[in-house]
Design a protein around this motif. Structure first.
Motif, mmCIF file in Angstrom:
data_model
loop_
_atom_site.group_PDB
_atom_site.id
_atom_site.type_symbol
_atom_site.label_atom_id
_atom_site.label_comp_id
_atom_site.label_asym_id
_atom_site.label_seq_id
_atom_site.Cartn_x
_atom_site.Cartn_y
_atom_site.Cartn_z
ATOM 1 N N PHE A 1 22.050 49.777 -11.552
ATOM 2 C CA PHE A 1 22.121 50.515 -12.810
ATOM 3 C C PHE A 1 23.510 50.293 -13.385
ATOM 4 N N CYS A 2 23.575 49.831 -14.612
ATOM 5 C CA CYS A 2 24.899 49.576 -15.181
ATOM 6 C C CYS A 2 24.935 49.858 -16.671
ATOM 7 N N ARG A 3 26.184 49.955 -17.192
ATOM 8 C CA ARG A 3 26.380 50.163 -18.623
ATOM 9 C C ARG A 3 26.187 48.829 -19.330
ATOM 10 N N PRO A 4 25.872 48.868 -20.587
ATOM 11 C CA PRO A 4 25.693 47.610 -21.322
ATOM 12 C C PRO A 4 26.921 46.698 -21.222
ATOM 13 N N ASP A 5 28.109 47.277 -21.279
ATOM 14 C CA ASP A 5 29.304 46.423 -21.242
ATOM 15 C C ASP A 5 29.519 45.791 -19.872
ATOM 16 N N GLN A 6 28.888 46.373 -18.835
ATOM 17 C CA GLN A 6 29.048 45.820 -17.486
ATOM 18 C C GLN A 6 27.982 44.780 -17.170
ATOM 19 N N MET A 7 26.990 44.740 -18.023
ATOM 20 C CA MET A 7 25.798 43.977 -17.689
ATOM 21 C C MET A 7 26.064 42.502 -17.390
ATOM 22 N N PRO A 8 26.812 41.756 -18.214
ATOM 23 C CA PRO A 8 27.027 40.346 -17.883
ATOM 24 C C PRO A 8 27.706 40.149 -16.528
ATOM 25 N N ASP A 9 28.728 40.975 -16.232
ATOM 26 C CA ASP A 9 29.398 40.855 -14.937
ATOM 27 C C ASP A 9 28.443 41.193 -13.795
ATOM 28 N N GLU A 10 27.601 42.150 -14.044
ATOM 29 C CA GLU A 10 26.665 42.578 -13.020
ATOM 30 C C GLU A 10 25.699 41.446 -12.677
ATOM 31 N N ILE A 11 25.272 40.732 -13.682
ATOM 32 C CA ILE A 11 24.371 39.594 -13.449
ATOM 33 C C ILE A 11 25.095 38.477 -12.718
ATOM 34 N N ASP A 12 26.326 38.213 -13.125
ATOM 35 C CA ASP A 12 27.134 37.220 -12.421
ATOM 36 C C ASP A 12 27.226 37.559 -10.943
ATOM 37 N N PHE A 13 27.565 38.819 -10.709
ATOM 38 C CA PHE A 13 27.691 39.271 -9.326
ATOM 39 C C PHE A 13 26.385 39.052 -8.574
ATOM 40 N N THR A 14 25.292 39.462 -9.188
ATOM 41 C CA THR A 14 24.002 39.433 -8.506
ATOM 42 C C THR A 14 23.578 38.008 -8.158
ATOM 43 N N LEU A 15 23.752 37.119 -9.105
ATOM 44 C CA LEU A 15 23.362 35.732 -8.856
ATOM 45 C C LEU A 15 24.250 35.109 -7.781
ATOM 46 N N ASP A 16 25.541 35.382 -7.893
ATOM 47 C CA ASP A 16 26.491 34.846 -6.931
ATOM 48 C C ASP A 16 26.178 35.359 -5.520
ATOM 49 N N PHE A 17 25.936 36.652 -5.425
ATOM 50 C CA PHE A 17 25.634 37.279 -4.133
ATOM 51 C C PHE A 17 24.353 36.690 -3.552
ATOM 52 N N SER A 18 23.389 36.519 -4.431
ATOM 53 C CA SER A 18 22.114 35.964 -4.034
ATOM 54 C C SER A 18 22.282 34.576 -3.403
ATOM 55 N N LEU A 19 23.039 33.723 -4.072
ATOM 56 C CA LEU A 19 23.228 32.363 -3.571
ATOM 57 C C LEU A 19 24.007 32.368 -2.264
ATOM 58 N N LYS A 20 24.986 33.277 -2.169
ATOM 59 C CA LYS A 20 25.769 33.352 -0.930
ATOM 60 C C LYS A 20 24.876 33.741 0.240
ATOM 61 N N MET A 21 23.987 34.684 0.008
ATOM 62 C CA MET A 21 23.080 35.104 1.076
ATOM 63 C C MET A 21 22.192 33.928 1.502
ATOM 64 N N LEU A 22 21.619 33.256 0.521
ATOM 65 C CA LEU A 22 20.714 32.152 0.856
ATOM 66 C C LEU A 22 21.459 31.041 1.585
ATOM 67 N N ARG A 23 22.701 30.773 1.161
ATOM 68 C CA ARG A 23 23.479 29.723 1.828
ATOM 69 C C ARG A 23 23.728 30.066 3.290
ATOM 70 N N ALA A 24 23.930 31.361 3.553
ATOM 71 C CA ALA A 24 24.195 31.786 4.931
ATOM 72 C C ALA A 24 23.025 31.434 5.845
ATOM 73 N N PHE A 25 21.841 31.286 5.262
ATOM 74 C CA PHE A 25 20.658 30.971 6.067
ATOM 75 C C PHE A 25 20.343 29.480 6.053
ATOM 76 N N GLY A 26 21.286 28.696 5.551
ATOM 77 C CA GLY A 26 21.127 27.256 5.643
ATOM 78 C C GLY A 26 20.462 26.597 4.454
ATOM 79 N N PHE A 27 20.269 27.344 3.372
ATOM 80 C CA PHE A 27 19.682 26.729 2.181
ATOM 81 C C PHE A 27 20.802 26.321 1.225
ATOM 82 N N THR A 28 20.747 25.093 0.771
ATOM 83 C CA THR A 28 21.837 24.612 -0.086
ATOM 84 C C THR A 28 21.331 24.074 -1.412
ATOM 85 N N ASN A 29 20.032 23.865 -1.490
ATOM 86 C CA ASN A 29 19.448 23.317 -2.712
ATOM 87 C C ASN A 29 18.705 24.401 -3.475
ATOM 88 N N PHE A 30 19.127 24.633 -4.706
ATOM 89 C CA PHE A 30 18.501 25.701 -5.478
ATOM 90 C C PHE A 30 17.960 25.181 -6.793
#
Length: 593
Positions: A344-373
């Motif tokens: 849940f975020c404010r409109p002004d936080q929204m772009p950063d929140e998406i950046d964070f989410t995508l970045d976090f997502s890729l980091k998690m997947l990489r930890a499990f050995g996936f490198t191609n997205f």
RNA sequence: GCCGGCGUAGCUCAAUGGUAGAGCAACCGCCUUGUAAGCGGUAGGUUAUGAGUUCGAUUCUCAUCGUCGGCUCCA
């Protein structure tokens, strides 16, 4: 140009499409009363749907394939002709499926591949040999461009006419076609490899999970080995979430009908939900999603703009009705645990929140050995809720993040859910197959329905943005994908058993036990194979169990308080001090290799 | 759900209209072993479930359940 468009213009596409026609020619020859439906090229091959007087057998496929080779060798020329609808209808008067297609072409509707056509399109037919088909092409010029030794028919399956279960069931023959014999061989090898890696097969071999008649279809039993893998995944997942600003929440498996009415699920998702449970005259439903509960937590108190963003994460077990025919191992089940979260975020936080989410997502997947997205951005459909400005802002944030993080993506214009745009992330596994795991979705619907708000700087109530996301997707599905990706040979940090200690003779067992005790205390998952079998047999069994480290202990090792390390790869590192191996193993486990 | 295939020991698979057999695993014993299977023995099955045809069904028929390949959908 998307991969799909590129493929549609390739030589291989024409070869496969033409092979489908040749196959149809052979089938019609075999069954003169056959009604033909459609036969496109698809990824890796082609298919053709037929309405036939009887069911096809594997023997039929062989005959058809043989006949195809003969037809190909006759250098059949593919000739195209454009004709009027009336002429086409006369030509295909005995072919009801073709007539329906012609109607569609005449009035707009859908073409051979089911894509909508806005206006009447020219009607073309292709003739090769004794077979003429309504078809917009393109094809090879003549069948000598199809390599008769690079085609193979794979299987027969039922398929509804136009994918509609209310229409007749047809028989679909799947085939594959390549330019060279080697490419065919390679493809068949990949199929074979995929079969070997099938998570259902490996799940049985490594005793990871099962299903059971009495328990019910699509309900997974995680055995101790699978349970250990899951525990390690979840432990890592929890740690990472807590470190990255998530709050862990836990919510029930069911909720009252009124909750699902508020959320709208009883309106738009009821078909996927199980029948209600009567509790003292009140109806309760098993949850198909976690969002209403997370929203209820959010609503349990007032929120200041200073509190945002809030991230509620839960490995929430949900139940969704799936038709019996679609269930598939761990990949498609009826009860599964999503690694879910709502931001849940404010409109002004929204772009950063998406950046964070995508970045976090890729980091998690990489930890499990996936490198191609590969990402897919789905945007506003025609029918939707929410303000267009919200959609635009959200879509822009999603797309900007994809660009910033350099994730290759394709846009599915109008493909979003009615409640918000989303990014789906697919990973490529060791065999190059794509699996959809992560999804990051905006939701403009439920915040309204639950009327959630935060108090802004101005003292007024404002509606926060809500983002729904799952990174691994579901524990079941993710586990299935992991099994296939690693072919069961999990990296040490995930392996149910990490170390097999193999005493050569009975007199070495005592020392082996002592070493095992030390390793266990240090956190390794260790077992001593104290059976009276030969060392070779113990190694073989440990290999079959895909245990990453095997430690052989004989007279020499015992003398020097050492262990002889053999890796699962077959690599033999020889003797090393007991502590040296421990350090090595702990390091590799920490590094997740 | 629908079309088609399949269901025999824990696993992988044989066999037959006259009530089932192998290998591996399990258990017992012998062997005490050096980088992917040492040897011998024992035990294990209402042939998925139910009904029908038959003197007799695990085999043929039907239904149910499960499963596999697809259709549709999706985590």
């Amino acid at each position: 140009m998307s991969q799909k468009e590129e493929y549609a213009q390739s030589e291989l596409f024409r070869i496969r499409h033409s092979a489908a026609h040749i196959m149809a020619e052979a089938v019609v020859e075999m069954f003169p009363t056959a009604k033909v439906a459609i036969g496109p090229a698809i990824a890796d091959g082609f298919y053709y749907d037929f309405d036939l007087p009887r069911s096809l057998t594997p023997d039929d496929l062989e005959l058809i394939e043989k006949r195809m080779r003969e037809l190909i060798k006759q250098k059949e020329v593919f000739t195209m002709r454009e004709l009027s609808a009336a002429e086409a209808k006369e030509l295909f008067k005995d072919q009801p499926y073709k007539l329906e297609l012609i109607e569609g072409l005449e009035h707009g509707g859908t073409d051979e591949e089911g894509n909508p056509t806005d206006q009447p399109v020219p009607i073309t037919i292709y003739t090769s040999g004794n077979f003429t088909d309504l078809c917009r092409g393109p094809h090879v010029e003549n069948s000598s461009q199809i390599n008769p030794h690079a085609i193979k028919l794979l299987n027969v399956a039922g398929a509804y006419w136009r994918g509609d279960e209310n229409r007749p069931m047809l028989q679909r023959i799947y085939g594959t076609a390549w330019q060279s014999k080697d490419e065919l061989k390679d493809y068949l090898w990949r199929l074979e490899e995929a079969r070997k890696r099938d998570h259902r097969k490996i799940g049985k071999e490594l005793d990871l999970f099962s299903t059971n008649d009495e328990v019910g279809q699509g309900l997974i039993l995680w055995h101790p080995n699978g349970g250990m893998v899951r525990y390690q995944i979840e432990k890592f997942w929890d740690e990472q979430h807590v470190r990255n600003g998530y709050d862990l929440v836990y919510t029930p498996h069911m909720g009252k009908a009124s909750l699902w009415e508020t959320s709208g699920h009883l309106g738009f998702y009821k078909d996927d939900m199980y029948s209600p449970i009567d509790v003292e005259g009140q109806e309760y439903y098993l949850k198909p999603m976690n969002c209403p509960f997370h929203l209820s937590i959010y609503k349990s108190q007032l929120h200041s703009y200073r509190d945002l963003p809030l991230r509620y994460a839960e490995k929430g077990t949900v139940y969704r009705y799936e038709r019996s025919g679609v269930l598939h191992g761990l990949l498609r089940v009826r009860g599964f645990t999503q690694d879910d979260a709502h931001h849940f975020c404010r409109p002004d936080q929204m772009p950063d929140e998406i950046d964070f989410t995508l970045d976090f997502s890729l980091k998690m997947l990489r930890a499990f050995g996936f490198t191609n997205f590969q990402a897919y951005l789905s945007t506003m459909p025609e029918k939707c809720v929410g303000e267009p400005e919200q959609w635009q802002a959200a879509e822009a944030a999603l797309e900007d993040s994809l660009k910033r993080l350099e994730v290759p993506y394709e846009v599915d214009a109008g493909g979003g859910a009615f409640y918000g745009p989303k990014i789906d992330i697919k990973v490529k596994d060791a065999l190059g197959r794509e699996w959809q795991l992560s999804t990051i979705q905006f939701d403009f619907n439920e915040p309204e329905r639950f009327d959630i708000s935060y108090i802004g700087e101005d003292g007024q109530q404002h509606r926060p943005y809500m983002v729904h996301r799952a990174l691994l997707g579901s524990m079941e599905r993710f586990f299935g994908v992991l099994i296939e990706h690693y072919a069961g040979a999990f990296p040490a940090w995930l392996s149910p058993m990490q170390v097999a200690i193999i005493p050569i003779a009975d007199r070495h067992v005592e020392f082996a036990d002592e070493v095992a005790k030390q390793y266990k205390e240090a956190g390794l998952r260790v077992k001593v194979d104290a059976r009276s079998d030969r060392m070779n047999a113990k190694i073989r069994d440990a290999q079959k169990e895909k245990i990453p480290y095997m430690l052989v202990i004989g007279d020499r090792e015992m003398e020097d308080r050492q262990v002889a390390l053999r890796r699962r790869s077959g690599e033999n590192l020889g003797a090393m001090d007991v502590d040296a191996f421990l350090a090595l193993a702990l390091q590799e486990i920490a590094d997740k290799i």
